[in-house]
Scaffold this motif. Structure first.
Motif: not given
Length: 550
Positions: A317-327, A353-360, A372-377
Motif C-alpha cells: 500500500v502506498v499513501s502520502f496522506g491527505t495534505v501532500a497531494r501526490t499529483f 493518488y488524487e488523479r489516476p488518469e495521470d498514470k500514462d 486510486s483516489k481513495w483506499l480503505p487503508q
C-alpha cells in the motif's frame, strides 16, 4: 499539518462510564482545519460518548440562536471534503469566518509541491506554515468571540471537563471563560515542545528528539541540528499563540491570564504517542499517552479490493496522506517510483493518488501499479496479503502500520513526520528513507527489497503488533479513566512540575555551578598565591643562609 478548513466546531458529549455512574458533562473543542487533528479529537469525543449517552444533535447559530432539545440529526457538510471527526457526540457549530475561509482556500489552491522538494531537515517548512496558521487561527478566533450568546450558554452548562488541543489557542482562552472543573490539554502528535515547556516537562535536546527532530546522535552536528529544531518549534508555537492571547486581553481586559498560565494549570495532557513506539524520554505523571486511540477496528474488505489483493503474491500500500497531494509530486520522483515498482513483478502496488488518469504520464507500462483516489487503508493493512507499506509517516499511518504489524518504508515530508519515521526505524518496523533520494529508482528498489524480504525486519514488525495488542492499558482505558478522575477531583497540584516556574538559572542550577566554579577558581588562585609566597619566603631564607656562610 496545514490543512483544510471548513467550520470550527465545539463538540459536547454527555458521558458516563457505566449505567450506575452519573453522566459527566464534557466539552471537546475541535477546530476543523486539518484532517488528522479533527479525527484524533473526534475519536476522543466519540469514545467518551460511547461510555454513556449516545445522543447527537445539530445546532446552527445563524438559523436558531436558541439551544435545541436533544435530537438526532445529520451534520451539514459546509466543506464536503472534510469530516467533522466525530459521529457520536453532540455538535455545536460555529460558522467559518468568510475572510478566513477565503484565505484558506487561497492557500490550499497554492503550490504545495515544496513539501516533496525541500530537504527533510529544512526548517523553512515550519517557518512557511507559521504565518498562515497564525492568520487563520487569529481571524477565526476573533469571529468566534462574537458569538457571545453561545459562549454564555456554554458557560452556564458548568462542564466537568473541557478538552482542548494546544495548536489553536482560542480553545484555551474559551476554557478560561467557560470555567470547567478541569481543563485537559491535547497534543495530536508527540507532545509539542512548547507545550512541554509550558507544563514543565523536561526538554533535553542533547538526546531526546524534538517535535521536528530526528535521531539524536552524540556528535556535535547532530545535537546542534536538534537544538535548532527545538528553537524553531518553540518560536513557531509562541508566534501562533501571541495574536490569540492578545485578542482575549483586548476583549476581556489585561487581567485575562496568559495562555501559558491557563495551560500550566490543566489537569492532564493527552498526547498522540505511545511509550512502546517512541524514544525514551523524561516525562510527568500528568502527561497521558493515548497514541493509537484513533486506529479503528478493521472491517472486511469487499470483493473488489479482495480481488485486487489476489492479483499477485503480495501487495504494498502506498499513501502520502491527505495534505501532500501526490499529483503535485515532481514528475521525476513519480517516474522513479514507478520504475522501482516495475522491478517487483510479483507485487501489486496500490497507490492513493488524487488523479489516476495521470498514470500514462509516468507509469504507462507498469502493470503492477494501481492508482486510486481513495483506499480503505486501515482495512487493507489488516489483510495478510498486504506485506508492505510505503507512507509519509503521518501519525495515523504510523499507528496503523504498527498496530497491523506491517514492515514499512517511511518517507517523511514535513513537520513531525521526520521524528515519526526515525522512531519507527528505532523501534524496528520501519525504514526511514530520505525524500531527497526519491528520484533514484535504484535506491528505492533497495529500500523496498529490505522491507519486503528482510526476515528480521518482518519478524520485528509482527512483534510490534503483538506488543501493541498486549499493552498493560489500552489507550481507551487511559483516556476514560483520566477524564473521569479529572472530572471528579480537578487539578492536582501534586502532578504539577515545580520546575515550570523556575528561571533557567535556577532550573539548571547554573547559579550553584557558577558558585562552585568561582570558588574553585578562587581556591586555585589563593593556593597559587600562597604557594608563591611560600616559595618566595623559602628562596629569601636560602639567600640569607648563603649570605651568612659568606
Amino acid at each position: 499539518m496545514l490543512l483544510r478548513l471548513a467550520l470550527p466546531f465545539l463538540v459536547f458529549s454527555s458521558i458516563s462510564t457505566s449505567a450506575t455512574k452519573k453522566p459527566l458533562k464534557i466539552l471537546v473543542y475541535n477546530i476543523k482545519f486539518a484532517h488528522s487533528h479533527s479525527v484524533f479529537l473526534g475519536n476522543i469525543a466519540d469514545i467518551l460518548s460511547e461510555e454513556g449517552h449516545n445522543v447527537a444533535w445539530d445546532w446552527d447559530y445563524e438559523v436558531d440562536n436558541r439551544l435545541k432539545p436533544f435530537q438526532t440529526s445529520l451534520i451539514p457538510e459546509v466543506y464536503p471534503p472534510f469530516e467533522d471527526g466525530t459521529t457520536k457526540s453532540t455538535v455545536i457549530r460555529i460558522p467559518a469566518d468568510k475572510a478566513t475561509l477565503d484565505f484558506f482556500n487561497q492557500v490550499m489552491d497554492g503550490d504545495f509541491s515544496f513539501v516533496f522538494r525541500s530537504d527533510d531537515w529544512d526548517r523553512t517548512n515550519a517557518l512557511k506554515q507559521m504565518p498562515l496558521l497564525r492568520r487563520i487561527f487569529e481571524q477565526q478566533c476573533k469571529y468566534t468571540l462574537t458569538f457571545e450568546k453561545i459562549i454564555e450558554d456554554l458557560r452556564r452548562e458548568k462542564y466537568d471537563v473541557m478538552i482542548v488541543e494546544t495548536f489553536d489557542y482560542c480553545g484555551i482562552g474559551l476554557a478560561h471563560l467557560l470555567s470547567p472543573r478541569s481543563l485537559i490539554t491535547v497534543s495530536t502528535t508527540n507532545i509539542f515542545d512548547y507545550l512541554a515547556y509550558q507544563i514543565g516537562q523536561p526538554l533535553f535536546p542533547s538526546h531526546v528528539p524534538t517535535s521536528f527532530g530526528s535521531v539524536v546522535l552524540p556528535s556535535l552536528s547532530s545535537r546542534v541540528n536538534n537544538l535548532i529544531a527545538l528553537a524553531t518549534s518553540l518560536w513557531m508555537f509562541r508566534e501562533i499563540e501571541k495574536p490569540t492571547e492578545r485578542l482575549f486581553k483586548e476583549k476581556y481586559g489585561e487581567a485575562f491570564p496568559d495562555m501559558t498560565e491557563i495551560i500550566a494549570n490543566s489537569s492532564f495532557t493527552l498526547t498522540n504517542s505511545d511509550p512502546f513506539l517512541d524514544f525514551a524520554k523524561p516525562t510527568l505523571r500528568k502527561v497521558v499517552e493515548i497514541g493509537g486511540i484513533g486506529v479503528r477496528e478493521a472491517k472486511q474488505i469487499d470483493e473488489e479490493w479482495s480481488s485486487i489483493l489476489s492479483l499477485r503474491r503480495r501487495t504494498v500500500v502506498v499513501s502520502f496522506g491527505t495534505v501532500a497531494r501526490t499529483f503535485l509530486m515532481p514528475l521525476k520522483m513519480k517516474k522513479a517510483l514507478a520504475q522501482a515498482f516495475s522491478r517487483f513483478p510479483d507485487t501489486t502496488f496500490l497507490w492513493k493518488y488524487e488523479r489516476p488518469e495521470d498514470k500514462d504520464d509516468f507509469a504507462v507500462e507498469v502493470d503492477n501499479l494501481i492508482l486510486s483516489k481513495w483506499l480503505p487503508q486501515n482495512d487493507l493493512l489488516e489483510d495478510d496479503r498486504v506485506q508492505g507499506f510505503l507512507t509519509h509517516a503521518g501519525k495515523g499511518s504510523y499507528f496503523e502500520a504498527a498496530s497491523r504489524g506491517k514492515s514499512s518504508l517511511l518517507v517523511p515530508l514535513f513537520g513531525d513526520q521526520v521524528r515519526n519515521a526515525a522512531a519507527a526505524e528505532f523501534v524496528g518496523f520501519g525504514h526511514l528513507f530520505d525524500k531527497a533520494d526519491m528520484e533514484d529508482a535504484d535506491k528505492i528498489e533497495t529500500a523496498l527489497t529490505e522491507i519486503l524480504e528482510d526476515e528480521g525486519r518482518l519478524a520485528r514488525a509482527r512483534e510490534v503488533k503483538r506488543v501493541m495488542d498486549s499493552r498493560p492499558f489500552t489507550p481507551r482505558e487511559l483516556l476514560v479513566r483520566h477524564v473521569e478522575f479529572a472530572a471528579k477531583f480537578g487539578q492536582q497540584k501534586t502532578l504539577d512540575s515545580q520546575g515550570r516556574d523556575l528561571s533557567y538559572v535556577v532550573y539548571y542550577n547554573i547559579d550553584i555551578i557558577g558558585i562552585i566554579i568561582v570558588s574553585l577558581i578562587l581556591f586555585l588562585y589563593i593556593f597559587y598565591r600562597s604557594l608563591s609566597i611560600v616559595l618566595c619566603c623559602v628562596n629569601v631564607q636560602k639567600g640569607k643562609d648563603k649570605l651568612k656562610k659568606l
